[in-house]
Design a protein around this motif. Structure first.
Motif: not given
Length: 137
Positions: A111-117
């Motif tokens: 699954p896609a994981v949103a990484l921090p900026a």
């Protein structure tokens, strides 16, 4: 897919050792450790040659590395088209707690994981542990 044609497709010199290593992977339905490869090839192949062959196959995109729960590397054939130095294996790996085999579940994507900026993704590994279909019989 056969070993000789694969070596040709990836612009690799054909050697008996490379063909034999590749044939082990073509005949396996799970990831192989360096020890599995040594056992499969027998004493006629030295450890250093096997390491070099694995490194070459990784660099060319023939194999990808799979880490198990102990951090030990295993290797599996790239089922998708990978390019030299660029693997894209965002699929799940499954390690059976009974037989110890690690299998690529190619059709189950991570699954896609949103990484921090400020963070950039290079590689994603997802290992699921449990009991495989063969051991569940």
């Amino acid at each position: 897919m056969n070993a000789a044609q694969t070596l040709k497709n990836f612009d690799l010199r054909h050697t008996q050792g490379r063909e034999e290593v590749l044939n082990l992977f073509l005949g396996a339905d799970h990831a192989l450790s360096h020890g599995d490869i040594e056992t499969g090839l027998g004493p006629s192949h030295d450890r250093v040659t096997i390491y070099r062959t694995l490194r070459t196959f990784l660099e060319k995109g023939i194999l990808h590395k799979v880490l198990d729960d102990g951090g030990n590397p295993k290797y599996a054939l790239c089922r998708e088209t990978c390019a030299q130095g660029h693997h894209h294996h965002d699929h799940v790996h499954f390690k059976c707690e009974d037989c110890g085999q690690t299998t690529c579940l190619d059709h189950i994507h991570v699954p896609a994981v949103a990484l921090p900026a400020g963070y950039s993704r290079k590689e994603v590994n997802l290992l699921i542990q449990g009991v495989c279909s063969e051991c569940n019989k």
